[in-house]
Design a protein around this motif. Structure first.
Motif, PDB file in Angstrom:
ATOM      1  N   ASN A  38       0.840  -1.201   0.000  1.00  0.00           N
ATOM      2  CA  ASN A  38       0.000   0.000   0.000  1.00  0.00           C
ATOM      3  C   ASN A  38       0.873   1.248   0.000  1.00  0.00           C
ATOM      4  O   ASN A  38       1.870   1.314   0.706  1.00  0.00           O
ATOM      5  CB  ASN A  38      -0.904   0.039   1.240  1.00  0.00           C
ATOM      6  CG  ASN A  38      -1.944  -1.065   1.197  1.00  0.00           C
ATOM      7  OD1 ASN A  38      -1.943  -1.952   2.031  1.00  0.00           O
ATOM      8  ND2 ASN A  38      -2.801  -1.028   0.203  1.00  0.00           N
ATOM      9  N   GLY A  39       0.483   2.207  -0.809  1.00  0.00           N
ATOM     10  CA  GLY A  39       1.209   3.470  -0.853  1.00  0.00           C
ATOM     11  C   GLY A  39       2.483   3.411  -1.669  1.00  0.00           C
ATOM     12  O   GLY A  39       3.279   4.342  -1.659  1.00  0.00           O
ATOM     13  N   GLY A  41       2.742   3.629  -4.806  1.00  0.00           N
ATOM     14  CA  GLY A  41       2.686   4.567  -5.933  1.00  0.00           C
ATOM     15  C   GLY A  41       2.077   3.962  -7.183  1.00  0.00           C
ATOM     16  O   GLY A  41       2.170   4.536  -8.269  1.00  0.00           O
ATOM     17  N   LYS A  42       1.409   2.839  -7.046  1.00  0.00           N
ATOM     18  CA  LYS A  42       0.856   2.135  -8.212  1.00  0.00           C
ATOM     19  C   LYS A  42      -0.261   2.944  -8.872  1.00  0.00           C
ATOM     20  O   LYS A  42      -0.253   3.165 -10.087  1.00  0.00           O
ATOM     21  CB  LYS A  42       0.313   0.754  -7.775  1.00  0.00           C
ATOM     22  CG  LYS A  42       1.345  -0.096  -7.027  1.00  0.00           C
ATOM     23  CD  LYS A  42       0.782  -1.414  -6.555  1.00  0.00           C
ATOM     24  CE  LYS A  42      -0.339  -1.319  -5.529  1.00  0.00           C
ATOM     25  NZ  LYS A  42       0.043  -0.857  -4.194  1.00  0.00           N
ATOM     26  N   THR A  43      -1.215   3.393  -8.054  1.00  0.00           N
ATOM     27  CA  THR A  43      -2.320   4.183  -8.605  1.00  0.00           C
ATOM     28  C   THR A  43      -1.804   5.504  -9.184  1.00  0.00           C
ATOM     29  O   THR A  43      -2.267   5.968 -10.230  1.00  0.00           O
ATOM     30  CB  THR A  43      -3.376   4.434  -7.520  1.00  0.00           C
ATOM     31  OG1 THR A  43      -3.873   3.173  -7.069  1.00  0.00           O
ATOM     32  CG2 THR A  43      -4.527   5.268  -8.044  1.00  0.00           C
ATOM     33  N   THR A  44      -0.845   6.087  -8.498  1.00  0.00           N
ATOM     34  CA  THR A  44      -0.260   7.336  -8.989  1.00  0.00           C
ATOM     35  C   THR A  44       0.323   7.131 -10.386  1.00  0.00           C
ATOM     36  O   THR A  44       0.156   7.971 -11.283  1.00  0.00           O
ATOM     37  CB  THR A  44       0.832   7.819  -8.010  1.00  0.00           C
ATOM     38  OG1 THR A  44       0.253   7.931  -6.709  1.00  0.00           O
ATOM     39  CG2 THR A  44       1.410   9.149  -8.435  1.00  0.00           C
ATOM     40  N   GLN A  85      -9.530   2.153  -8.944  1.00  0.00           N
ATOM     41  CA  GLN A  85      -9.416   1.325  -7.739  1.00  0.00           C
ATOM     42  C   GLN A  85     -10.708   1.360  -6.928  1.00  0.00           C
ATOM     43  O   GLN A  85     -11.213   0.334  -6.500  1.00  0.00           O
ATOM     44  CB  GLN A  85      -8.241   1.817  -6.897  1.00  0.00           C
ATOM     45  CG  GLN A  85      -7.984   0.984  -5.661  1.00  0.00           C
ATOM     46  CD  GLN A  85      -6.704   1.411  -4.960  1.00  0.00           C
ATOM     47  OE1 GLN A  85      -5.906   2.187  -5.475  1.00  0.00           O
ATOM     48  NE2 GLN A  85      -6.503   0.900  -3.753  1.00  0.00           N
ATOM     49  N   HIS A 209      -3.526  -6.875  -5.913  1.00  0.00           N
ATOM     50  CA  HIS A 209      -2.968  -7.402  -4.663  1.00  0.00           C
ATOM     51  C   HIS A 209      -3.141  -8.911  -4.555  1.00  0.00           C
ATOM     52  O   HIS A 209      -2.479  -9.556  -3.754  1.00  0.00           O
ATOM     53  CB  HIS A 209      -3.640  -6.738  -3.458  1.00  0.00           C
ATOM     54  CG  HIS A 209      -3.120  -5.363  -3.170  1.00  0.00           C
ATOM     55  ND1 HIS A 209      -1.795  -5.108  -2.876  1.00  0.00           N
ATOM     56  CD2 HIS A 209      -3.723  -4.151  -3.142  1.00  0.00           C
ATOM     57  CE1 HIS A 209      -1.618  -3.811  -2.680  1.00  0.00           C
ATOM     58  NE2 HIS A 209      -2.778  -3.193  -2.849  1.00  0.00           N
TER      59      HIS A 209
HETATM   60  N1  LIG Z   1      -3.357  13.468  -4.841  1.00  0.00           N
HETATM   61  C1  LIG Z   1      -2.485  13.142  -3.864  1.00  0.00           C
HETATM   62  N2  LIG Z   1      -2.044  14.099  -3.017  1.00  0.00           N
HETATM   63  C2  LIG Z   1      -1.165  13.793  -2.054  1.00  0.00           C
HETATM   64  N3  LIG Z   1      -0.662  12.578  -1.835  1.00  0.00           N
HETATM   65  C3  LIG Z   1      -1.053  11.579  -2.646  1.00  0.00           C
HETATM   66  C4  LIG Z   1      -1.997  11.817  -3.701  1.00  0.00           C
HETATM   67  N4  LIG Z   1      -2.214  10.656  -4.357  1.00  0.00           N
HETATM   68  C5  LIG Z   1      -1.455   9.735  -3.725  1.00  0.00           C
HETATM   69  N5  LIG Z   1      -0.749  10.284  -2.704  1.00  0.00           N
HETATM   70  C6  LIG Z   1       0.199   9.588  -1.846  1.00  0.00           C
HETATM   71  O1  LIG Z   1       1.143   8.967  -2.687  1.00  0.00           O
HETATM   72  C7  LIG Z   1       1.486   7.694  -2.198  1.00  0.00           C
HETATM   73  C8  LIG Z   1       1.214   6.650  -3.261  1.00  0.00           C
HETATM   74  O2  LIG Z   1      -0.204   6.532  -3.402  1.00  0.00           O
HETATM   75  P1  LIG Z   1      -0.886   5.541  -4.410  1.00  0.00           P
HETATM   76  O3  LIG Z   1      -2.316   5.744  -4.323  1.00  0.00           O
HETATM   77  O4  LIG Z   1      -0.245   5.680  -5.733  1.00  0.00           O
HETATM   78  O5  LIG Z   1      -0.483   4.134  -3.776  1.00  0.00           O
HETATM   79  P2  LIG Z   1      -0.902   2.673  -4.220  1.00  0.00           P
HETATM   80  O6  LIG Z   1       0.348   1.980  -4.541  1.00  0.00           O
HETATM   81  O7  LIG Z   1      -1.940   2.735  -5.276  1.00  0.00           O
HETATM   82  O8  LIG Z   1      -1.503   2.102  -2.867  1.00  0.00           O
HETATM   83  P3  LIG Z   1      -2.762   1.142  -2.614  1.00  0.00           P
HETATM   84  O9  LIG Z   1      -2.280  -0.245  -2.786  1.00  0.00           O
HETATM   85  O10 LIG Z   1      -3.154   1.439  -1.221  1.00  0.00           O
HETATM   86  O11 LIG Z   1      -3.805   1.519  -3.597  1.00  0.00           O
HETATM   87  C9  LIG Z   1       0.675   7.471  -0.920  1.00  0.00           C
HETATM   88  O12 LIG Z   1       1.504   7.780   0.172  1.00  0.00           O
HETATM   89  C10 LIG Z   1      -0.432   8.468  -1.049  1.00  0.00           C
HETATM   90  O13 LIG Z   1      -0.855   8.919   0.220  1.00  0.00           O
END
Ligand SMILES: Nc1ncnc2c1ncn2[C@@H]1O[C@H](COP(=O)(O)OP(=O)(O)OP(=O)(O)O)[C@@H](O)[C@H]1O
Ligand SMILES: [Mg+2]
Lengths: 258, 364
Positions: A38-39, A41-44, A85, A209
């Motif tokens: 989690n976190g 950066g995948k969704t980002t 997601q 996941h």
């Molecule tokens: N718009 C935003 N503004 C500030 N921080 C963000 C934003 N989007 C994501 N983050 C932060 O960036 C990091 C990566 O987030 P992301 O959503 O990409 O994770 P993830 O890999 O998709 O996690 P998960 O498995 O929980 O979905 C996290 O710490 C999140 O809090």
């Protein structure tokens, strides 16, 4: 040439570095999975690929053409579609209408043509409805066409979102945790559907996941941890990678059993 | 699903209601009620246009009073401003040759008044408003969020100040002596001789607008703008050019406000600056909410009724307050609009074409 290339993608949110120089390629016709805690950066990364956010640094190319800086609808027109997601359907519209929005790119009727209901618009609308129902059939939800999208179960909503994304006729389909919230049977069906989609020539990039699903269908896996790529390769190789095992320490048996 | 409805029976019901109202008012000897009803129907066009923008596309405008006023004032100015002094100028002669200059006797003396033909003034009024709406909307609609509401609020205040402060536009008195707008034997005019005719003209225009907007919201573009309302990010990711579509819808909505403004200026033979006040803009917003937000028929019925009561003076000195109260009551008691609360789903969108086999199976 790879279908999608990301080069040195970096994303900062204030002081937080969500992605720190990630590079990878997605080859045509394969299912590539992105995993990571989690976190990570995948969704980002997905948001950057589809144009919802502009990266702090780095470029993304589709067919060798730079797409960073383009708007999501422009990137969609180049053949990139996605699911979200936390399922982002249009809840006030019917299931069929949701998929019809996915067909938007393939229509041409404008505001005036629509208001006057010109013959060309009627013909186009009729064809669109036929096409959209075919995509609903593909995910097995044809009988829900006239139901309100907001009233379906999570699994069904994920499928509608998949049909909507397929409706754009993408060349690259991004799926953000398509199996989360699905039961075992639904997940098995999803795996079949995804393989079928790949065999039709659509390239898939998937965040997931559920390790057994990933190990089952992915041709290639990319592992992210704290915004850094720590491993990349076919499932067998990634599974035995010591760095990946270290990251997934708590879920070790999960990775191993996949 | 549920009660999908065809539009033609509903249109027939509207037409029948309009006729019944006219006949019974005639029988009751209250024909003069038709004047306020006619006005109320024109105002309902503004509300339907705002419903498209706000209820369907989810973009809030607090400037529809101003768009209405720009339409009305443009028509009023162009059809009353005496251009006799311009005779001899090349552009004036050209306009005259094109047949778009009309002359009439002054109301006060025997001098000749030369003005722009009302039909041309109407077109100019609508186009000008559309251009202004585009200029206001362009910067604010490229962003996600409620920037349009802020921009239009500021814009409305400015227009109001300009109208009140411009002697050439009659300042606080507005413009009077606006001639009637005649097209093909029909005249939009407040003369009591054509009262009944004008009542039906207003209904015809309003129902035409209703049909066009209904077609629109059930089409490819309509789905796209409803999608923007639900999730702009998802709509854009599916290929909807969201900034462009939002701007186009604002322009359509402003055009309808301007059209109503222009027609009412002709019907009332004048227009005043109060039309552009933010009270009016908030009133339109309250009426959209009271009509059920994304509900064109609701907008038409509710605003015709409430505006009629307001024009008849039912709300007395609390006139503006009543619309504020309606807004609060809707938010507090029935955010989906009163019709949902009553179990009536007036705006259930019906797919235009049903795919072959599952057409029936989904219906319950
Ligand atoms: N718009 C935003 N503004 C500030 N921080 C963000 C934003 N989007 C994501 N983050 C932060 O960036 C990091 C990566 O987030 P992301 O959503 O990409 O994770 P993830 O890999 O998709 O996690 P998960 O498995 O929980 O979905 C996290 O710490 C999140 O809090
Ligand atoms: Mg995520």
């Amino acid at each position: 040439m790879a279908l999608l290339e990301a080069e040195n993608v970096r994303q900062c949110f204030g002081g937080l570095v969500a992605l720190n120089g990630v590079s990878f390629e997605v080859r045509r016709g394969q299912i590539m999975a992105i995993i990571g805690p989690n976190g990570a950066g995948k969704t980002t990364l997905f948001n950057i690929v589809c144009g919802l956010i502009n990266p702090t640094d780095g470029v993304v190319r589709m067919d060798g053409k730079v797409i960073t800086g383009l708007k999501p609808f422009q990137i969609a027109a180049l053949g990139v579609s996605r699911t979200f997601q936390n399922v982002s359907l249009f809840p006030h519209m019917t299931v069929l209408e949701n998929v019809l929005v996915g067909r938007h790119l393939h229509g041409r009727a404008g505001l005036i043509g629509c208001a006057l209901r010109l013959p060309t618009q009627r013909r186009e609308e009729k064809a669109m409805v036929e096409q959209a129902s075919r995509f609903l059939e593909e995910v097995g939800l044809a009988e829900k066409a006239q139901h309100s999208a907001g009233g379906l179960s999570l699994g069904q909503r994920r499928l509608v979102e998949l049909a909507r994304a397929l409706g754009t006729e993408p060349r690259l389909l991004l799926l953000d945790e398509p199996a989360s919230g699905l039961n075992t049977k639904e997940t098995d069906n999803l795996a079949k559907t995804l393989r079928r989609i790949r065999d039709r020539g659509i390239t898939l990039l998937m965040v997931e996941h559920d390790m057994s699903l990933v190990m089952d269908i992915a041709d290639e896996i990319l592992v992210l941890d704290f915004g850094v790529k720590i491993a990349e390769g076919p499932p067998a190789q990634v599974r035995s990678d010591p760095k990946v095992i270290a990251v997934y320490l708590g879920e070790k048996e999960n990775v191993a059993s996949g | 699903m549920n009660t999908t409805t065809r539009i033609w029976p509903r249109l027939a019901a509207f037409a029948a209601a309009a006729i019944v109202i006219q006949l019974s008012l005639g029988a009751a000897g209250k024909v003069y009620y038709l004047t306020q009803l006619t006005m109320a129907v024109y105002y309902a066009i503004v509300v339907m246009g705002l419903s498209l923008l706000m209820g369907y596309a989810g973009q809030v405008s607090l400037g529809h009073g101003a768009f209405f006023a720009i339409g009305g004032y443009t028509s009023a100015f162009l059809t009353t401003h005496n251009m006799a002094g311009c005779r001899g100028a090349a552009w004036f002669d050209l306009l005259d040759k094109c047949g778009v200059i009309v002359s009439r006797k002054s109301l006060y003396d025997d001098t000749l008044v030369l003005t722009v033909a009302p039909w041309l003034a109407f077109i100019v009024a609508v186009l000008l408003t559309v251009v202004i709406a585009a200029v206001i909307g362009y910067p604010s609609l490229r962003l996600r969020g409620h920037y349009l509401a802020m921009a239009t609020l500021g814009f409305g205040l400015i227009i109001h100040c300009i109208l009140i402060g411009s002697p050439v536009l009659g300042a606080a008195d507005g413009i009077t002596g606006v001639p009637s707008l005649s097209v093909g034997g029909l005249a939009v005019s407040g003369k009591s001789a054509v009262r009944v005719q004008n009542y039906y003209i207003a209904w015809a225009v309003a129902i035409a607008v209703l049909v066009l907007l209904r077609n629109l919201v059930e089409s490819r573009m309509g789905r796209a703008l409803r999608a923007i309302h639900d999730s702009e990010a998802a709509a854009s990711a599916m290929g909807v050019n969201t900034p462009k579509l939002k701007l186009e819808v604002l322009m359509v909505s402003a055009a309808l406000a301007a059209m109503a403004g222009s027609l009412l200026a002709h019907y009332n033979e004048g227009i005043g600056p109060s039309e552009s006040s933010s009270f009016k803009s908030v009133r339109y917003l309250a009426l959209v909410a009271a009509g059920g937000m994304a509900n064109l028929e609701g907008a038409l019925v509710v605003s015709t009724l409430l505006v009629f009561l307001s024009l008849r003076g039912w709300f007395g000195t609390y006139d503006n307050a009543v619309f504020g109260i309606i807004l609060i009551a809707i938010v507090a008691l029935a955010p989906q609009g009163p019709f949902r609360q009553l179990g009536l789903r007036m705006n259930r969108c019906r797919p235009l074409y049903k795919p072959g086999k599952e057409a029936r199976s989904g219906a319950s």
